[in-house]
Design an enzyme around this catalytic site. Structure first.
Site, PDB file in Angstrom:
ATOM      1  N   LYS A 123       0.844  -1.202   0.000  1.00  0.00           N
ATOM      2  CA  LYS A 123       0.000   0.000   0.000  1.00  0.00           C
ATOM      3  C   LYS A 123       0.877   1.249   0.000  1.00  0.00           C
ATOM      4  O   LYS A 123       0.624   2.197  -0.740  1.00  0.00           O
ATOM      5  CB  LYS A 123      -0.938  -0.004   1.216  1.00  0.00           C
ATOM      6  N   GLN A 126      -4.847  -1.573   9.580  1.00  0.00           N
ATOM      7  CA  GLN A 126      -4.795  -2.894   8.944  1.00  0.00           C
ATOM      8  C   GLN A 126      -5.430  -3.953   9.848  1.00  0.00           C
ATOM      9  O   GLN A 126      -5.065  -4.086  11.019  1.00  0.00           O
ATOM     10  CB  GLN A 126      -3.326  -3.253   8.642  1.00  0.00           C
ATOM     11  N   ASP A 162     -11.010   3.160   4.072  1.00  0.00           N
ATOM     12  CA  ASP A 162     -11.450   1.764   3.932  1.00  0.00           C
ATOM     13  C   ASP A 162     -12.978   1.680   3.846  1.00  0.00           C
ATOM     14  O   ASP A 162     -13.521   0.640   3.490  1.00  0.00           O
ATOM     15  CB  ASP A 162     -11.001   0.951   5.171  1.00  0.00           C
TER      16      ASP A 162
END
Ligand code: NDP
Length: 295
Positions: A54, A98, A121
């Site tokens: 990422k 994460q 997200d």
């Protein structure tokens, strides 16, 4: 195989190029690059790989990327304090924690602390709610990537029968909401669905997000349907090696479908590309700049 292969890798490269252009425009408008912060708790090897890729993808798109690492033993309070400090930092446009988190930390409490305007997200209930009522929202990356591939393949989806297999908050449910937003007739199937093959046979669009290797068989697929395989499953292969397969029995399904995503190279590459897209979108919205079109 008669189906067209949906090349998610090529589509994702194109999207990353458009995001890089948008990042330049943001830089010109705001005097700084869009900034994403990824928080990783612990040393899970798969999560470390995701976080590294990422960061790399972000930098390649001309965006600022910062990584915060907390030890496996970090407390929920420590993580929440970090998230709050990132919420308050004006140069941070996107925050991604994460998952999975260690067992002493409640995912919901942490995600609920992220400023919804920085929730790239799209997991915060505010964004899930906005998506459900049809308002502008930051949408989870994987299902939004699937929708982009579907629209690229099919154009207008109005009136199509779509079956989403899986009802998780990160893939199945937002996928179903997105398809409903495109005026599909949507069925959400799950582990308690009766006669799943028969349900899937009615679908013009099948999205499989189950986590069970090659569960969806060729004779479940209506001839001409479009199949999006979200699954990523590692299975044993020859000589003690392993290989990746999706949730769909690819060769059988490709003989029935008009188009299908491969695994790997289908949905997988879209997830990070959409994360970058969401970061630029969030950055512009936070500063009250005109939204980008074509992302
Ligand atoms: P979850 O485990 O959270 O959800 C799986 C869903 O599948 C559940 O809703 C479950 O039903 C349903 N299910 C399980 N078994 C069956 C069955 N036999 N018949 C019908 N439905 C069933 O998984 P995720 O949504 O997080 O992920 C799904 C897959 O997508 C995984 O392979 C994951 O690795 C992959 N993935 C890929 C990404 C990418 O970037 N390409 C990103 C995210 C995920 P129930 O709710 O009833 O238990």
């Amino acid at each position: 195989m008669s189906a067209t292969l949906i090349d998610g890798k090529a589509f994702a490269e194109g999207l990353r190029g458009r995001v890089a252009d948008a990042a330049k425009r943001f830089q010109a408008d705001a005097g700084r690059a869009p900034g994403l912060v990824v928080v990783l708790v612990g040393e899970d090897p798969a999560s470390s790989v995701y976080v590294r890729s990422k960061g790399k993808a972000c930098r390649e798109a001309g965006m600022e990327s910062t990584e915060h690492r907390l030890p496996e033993t970090a407390s929920q309070e420590e993580l929440i304090a970090l998230v709050k400090s990132l919420n308050a930092d004006d140069k941070v446009d996107g925050i991604l924690v994460q998952l999975p988190l260690p067992s002493q930390i409640d995912d919901k409490a942490v995600i609920g602390t992220i400023d919804p305007a920085k929730d790239v997200d799209g997991f915060h209930v505010v964004n899930a709610g906005r998506l459900a009522v049809g308002e502008d929202a930051l949408v989870p990356c994987t299902p939004l990537g699937c929708l982009m591939l579907l629209k690229d393949q099919l154009g207008d989806l109005t009136g199509m029968n779509a079956v989403v297999i899986g009802r998780s908050n990160i893939v199945g449910k937002p996928m179903a909401q997105l398809l409903l937003g495109e005026s599909c007739t949507v069925t959400i199937a799950h582990s308690r669905t009766k006669d799943l093959p028969e349900v899937v046979r009615r679908a013009d669009i099948v999205v499989a997000a189950v986590g069970r290797p090659e569960m969806v068989k060729g004779d479940w697929i209506k001839p001409g349907a479009v199949v999006i395989d979200v699954g990523i499953n590692r299975v044993p292969a020859a000589e003690g090696k392993t290989r990746l397969v999706g949730d769909v029995a690819f060769d059988e399904a490709a003989a029935q479908a008009s188009a299908i995503t491969p695994v790997p190279g289908g949905v997988g590459p879209m997830t990070i590309a959409v994360l970058l897209r969401n970061t630029v979108v969030a950055a512009r919205a936070r500063l009250g700049l005109t939204p980008e079109v074509g992302l």
